[in-house]
Design an enzyme around this catalytic site. Structure first.
Site, PDB file in Angstrom:
ATOM      1  N   SER A  39      34.611  38.323  38.555  1.00 35.21           N
ATOM      2  CA  SER A  39      36.046  39.127  38.012  1.00 35.21           C
ATOM      3  C   SER A  39      36.110  38.211  36.808  1.00 35.21           C
ATOM      4  O   SER A  39      35.594  36.994  36.723  1.00 35.21           O
ATOM      5  CB  SER A  39      37.341  38.452  39.148  1.00 35.21           C
ATOM      6  OG  SER A  39      37.066  37.225  39.329  1.00 35.21           O
ATOM      7  N   ASP A  40      36.963  38.687  35.843  1.00 29.10           N
ATOM      8  CA  ASP A  40      37.567  37.851  34.705  1.00 29.10           C
ATOM      9  C   ASP A  40      38.349  36.873  35.380  1.00 29.10           C
ATOM     10  O   ASP A  40      38.970  36.894  36.451  1.00 29.10           O
ATOM     11  CB  ASP A  40      38.095  38.788  33.727  1.00 29.10           C
ATOM     12  CG  ASP A  40      38.276  38.153  32.283  1.00 29.10           C
ATOM     13  OD1 ASP A  40      37.916  36.965  32.052  1.00 29.10           O
ATOM     14  OD2 ASP A  40      38.314  39.104  31.412  1.00 29.10           O
ATOM     15  N   TRP A  41      38.707  35.903  34.433  1.00 30.30           N
ATOM     16  CA  TRP A  41      39.521  34.531  34.906  1.00 30.30           C
ATOM     17  C   TRP A  41      41.129  35.330  35.038  1.00 30.30           C
ATOM     18  O   TRP A  41      41.716  35.380  33.967  1.00 30.30           O
ATOM     19  CB  TRP A  41      39.432  33.741  33.884  1.00 30.30           C
ATOM     20  CG  TRP A  41      38.356  32.782  33.943  1.00 30.30           C
ATOM     21  CD1 TRP A  41      38.098  31.465  34.140  1.00 30.30           C
ATOM     22  CD2 TRP A  41      36.784  32.893  34.199  1.00 30.30           C
ATOM     23  NE1 TRP A  41      36.873  30.975  34.202  1.00 30.30           N
ATOM     24  CE2 TRP A  41      35.981  31.970  34.169  1.00 30.30           C
ATOM     25  CE3 TRP A  41      36.198  34.518  34.294  1.00 30.30           C
ATOM     26  CZ2 TRP A  41      34.725  32.015  34.431  1.00 30.30           C
ATOM     27  CZ3 TRP A  41      34.856  34.357  34.294  1.00 30.30           C
ATOM     28  CH2 TRP A  41      34.050  33.434  34.504  1.00 30.30           C
TER      29      TRP A  41
END
Ligand code: BGC
Length: 744
Positions: A281-283
């Site tokens: 996932s993106d942060w």
């Protein structure tokens, strides 16, 4: 400390802390480790390793840590300082930890006192402007080597979100508006990175095509149009690179968040494209445990950014209660480990402190910058400048000190520090950074006998007086943009339009040098004879600019995106969402579908300021002998390119295809190109093989590509507007390709 969005960390104490895991009884080291046997394939090795793991050991792989102090708590000790991420390994089984760094322009640092100073490539748009697959690979190989030398085995690169809006603050990290060009260029960059046994992460999957409201917005698009645009770019990049990982994006896509979107992750990526790597996932982009796990997310990244450590204790519970199958957790870990085996991460351990040859890497960056600069206008051949020029006025853009970089997680801190200190914003997504490669210094070196004067451009009247006394005036115009922000308009900021107009009024030989994140409007264009687009030109940008201005290098960059004449020509003249209310929920309706960039302009009959593919040279090229034939089921286009001028140069002949009978989303598509280096008078035969998906329409119900029977026009030209064009028509039979574009 860095705040990248407004998500508040609910309770770090509720996290699945590393220390708690460490306290669990650790089983003994096994006598045999068959997964380390290189004779087995990566899938077999990963299966064997996962079988040997405890449940706790498996869980550690699927949730990673931010590599910086998040503010509310301490940085996990094992992570490399000021890095993007860290995933603990399983040392008992000989499986090393993952050390993650941003991004596509080089080894970036999170802000703080201990930044890594590294080589920065020019922006992604600059690399895309080279239209040179080898240059993209070389740049990737260079930054991947610096990642390895810095102790990283995962690089969060490359970005291939299509330019649907020229104001998107992250366009500079990406590769423009065309799926074939963007996908191919980024694919090569990733391949280069991974040649260092470093896992690369294709991002941001998908449709994170504007920054305003990125954590909330719902990107809505017709599925077939999606497959032919943003998804096609990702698909091609993935095929060409075999990227080990894919990063799902912040936004929602047709409803669900991208990181819990079964259509995106399970159907398109894993089933249709056969992706065997892992989805991170993106942060701050994970929003659930059960939905995210079951819908295809394999690793929760930088979990401190999320509201909860979803893939920690909550995932363990969900498995116990049966809402997430054990097999899903095993699959997540298998995907991560098989990627590590496949990319050579296990056999080639990383260590901080490796040697970096900054001179050599700076030269790679410089060459990319030079080949990516686009000569937009050059009336009366005012460029290249003669070495004998007597007086040069350099105005604005901090050109005395350095060259501008874009902001956000991709920012590479320059060796020697920021060349221009104190500019705002100095916090995320800042600081506003200038690489220490002064155009002024490099110009002086090119014309040692000239009088070179500098004016900072803050007072247009004064700048005009300075320009009026010079043989030539070079105005450096800058536009700083960054992650989490979009440009509010196409206009250059800080009164620079007035500055340029004022200088041009005082000196007819005014050259505008642009350092910008993406397309800008040019109300002064008719008043200046020359414009050089340098994007963000990277570590050696000043030297690269001087080399192009003086003709040491003949410009060969071509636009990877249309420059609109005004916002009114865009599908969304005013972007959706309100930058002042970033947590507001709203939808962006991508009703233009696959008609992105030049396709939209063609469809609407808009005349852009500069068309996609445009780029001038100090020499001239001519085309002849255009022909096409079907060979091995593929359409091949052949022609001859001749350098008809008096200096060596590189051309980018482009082939566009238009259906005469079939109906497409837009009148034409880029079908292929080449980058050809030619001495004066020299000719070369070129053959372009057309990617079959570019000839088809995606049919979502059968999940096939359909090529309609009938005539197609092939146009060979220097840009999408048809400059220098010749054309032939070809008859294609009806055919159907499978979901991956292969003949059935
Ligand atoms: C960005 C990603 C980046 C990540 C880690 C996010 O803000 O969207 O592109 O890789 O941070 O720094």
């Amino acid at each position: 400390m860095r705040f990248r969005h407004l998500t508040v960390v609910a309770a770090l104490a509720a996290a699945f802390p590393l220390c708690a895991l460490a306290a669990d009884p650790v089983p003994a080291e096994p006598a045999q480790k068959p997964w380390l046997d290189r004779a087995l394939n990566p899938d077999q090795r990963a299966q064997l390793a996962v079988k040997a793991m405890t449940q706790q050991e498996k869980l550690r792989w699927v949730m990673s840590y931010f590599g910086n102090d998040f503010g509310a708590g301490k940085k996990v000790a094992e992570a490399l300082v000021q890095s993007a991420g860290y995933t603990p390994g399983t040392p008992r089984l000989g499986l090393p930890a993952l050390f993650e760094t941003d991004a596509g322009l080089g080894v970036a640092s999170q802000s703080g006192p201990k930044v890594r100073e590294r080589t920065s490539l020019p922006s992604g748009l600059a690399t895309a402007s080279t239209w040179d697959l080898k240059a993209a690979y070389a740049g990737g190989a260079m930054i991947g080597s610096e990642a390895r030398a810095s102790g990283f085995n995962v690089m969060l690169a490359g970005g291939v979100n299509l330019m649907r809006d020229p104001r998107n603050g992250r366009n500079f990290e990406y590769a423009g508006e065309d799926p074939l060009l963007a996908g191919s260029m980024v694919g090569q960059a990733i391949k280069g990175i991974e040649s260092n046994h470093v896992i690369s992460t294709l991002k941001h999957f998908a449709l994170n095509d504007q920054e305003t409201g990125r954590n909330e917005l719902d990107a809505r698009i017709d599925k077939a149009a999606f497959r032919m645009s943003d998804l096609l770019a990702m698909e091609l990049a993935l095929e060409q690179s075999d990227a080990g990982s894919v990063m799902c994006s912040y936004n929602r896509v047709n409803g669900p968040y991208a990181c819990e979107n079964s259509y995106l992750l399970n159907d398109v990526l894993k089933r249709d494209w056969g992706f065997k790597g892992y989805v991170m996932s993106d942060w701050g982009a994970t929003h659930s445990t059960v939905a995210a796990a079951n819908n295809g997310l394999d690793q929760q990244s930088g979990h401190e950014f999320d509201k909860s450590p979803y893939f920690g204790g909550a995932l363990l519970e969900a498995i116990k209660t049966g809402s997430v199958p054990q097999a899903r957790l095993d699959d997540m870990v298998v995907r991560i480990l098989r990627t590590m085996f496949a990319k050579g991460v296990v056999e080639n351990p990383v260590k901080e402190g490796g040697a970096i040859d900054f001179a050599k890497n700076g030269a790679v960056s410089r060459q990319t910058a030079e080949d990516g600069m686009v000569l937009l206008k050059n009336d009366n051949r005012i460029l290249p400048l003669a070495k004998t020029v007597r007086t040069i006025a350099i105005i604005g853009g901090h050109a005395d000190a350095g060259v501008l970089a874009g902001g956000g997680s991709s920012l590479v801190y320059p060796v020697g520090g920021n060349a221009v200190k104190g500019l705002k914003p100095d916090v995320w997504p800042g600081p506003v950074m200038f690489h220490n490669s002064s155009p002024l210094r490099a110009i002086r070196a090119q014309a040692p006998n000239a009088k070179v004067v500098y004016d900072d451009g803050t007072d247009p009247a004064r700048a005009a007086r300075v320009a009026g006394q010079a043989d030539v005036a070079l105005v450096f115009a800058t536009q700083w943009v960054g992650e989490a922000l979009d440009a509010t308009s196409l206009a250059l900021p800080d009164n620079q339009d007035a500055l340029i107009a004022s200088v041009a009024g005082a000196n007819a030989r005014t050259v505008v040098v642009l350092e910008n994140g993406g397309p800008v409007a040019m109300p002064w264009l008719a008043k200046v004879p020359a414009v050089l687009e340098t994007w963000y030109p990277g570590t050696s940008g000043g030297e690269a600019i001087a080399n192009v201005l003086f003709g040491v290098v003949n410009p060969s960059g071509h636009l990877p995106a249309t420059f609109p004449a005004s916002e009114s020509q865009l599908p969304r003249p005013t972007p959706d969402g309100d930058p002042k209310q970033p947590e507001m929920q709203f939808a962006v309706n991508y009703t233009e579908g696959a008609a992105v960039g030049y396709k939209w302009f063609d469809l609407k009959g808009h005349k852009p300021l500069f068309p996609f593919g445009h780029g001038l040279s100090y020499t001239t090229f001519a085309y002849s002998g255009l022909s096409s034939q079907m060979k091995d089921g593929r359409l091949h286009v052949r022609f001859k390119v001749t350098n008809t001028g008096s200096v060596a140069g590189k051309d980018v002949p482009q082939v566009y295809v238009s259906p005469l009978a079939a109906k497409w989303e837009a009148p034409k598509r880029l079908a292929g190109w080449d980058k050809v280096a030619l001495q004066p008078g020299e000719s070369k035969e070129v053959e372009v093989t057309v990617e079959p998906r570019v000839l088809g329409m995606f049919d979502e119900s059968s999940r096939t590509w359909r090529i309609g029977k009938g005539k197609y026009k092939l146009m060979l030209a220097q840009d999408a507007a048809g400059t220098g064009a010749s054309s032939v028509t070809v008859d294609l039979p009806a055919s159907t390709l499978d979901v991956r574009g292969r003949a059935r």
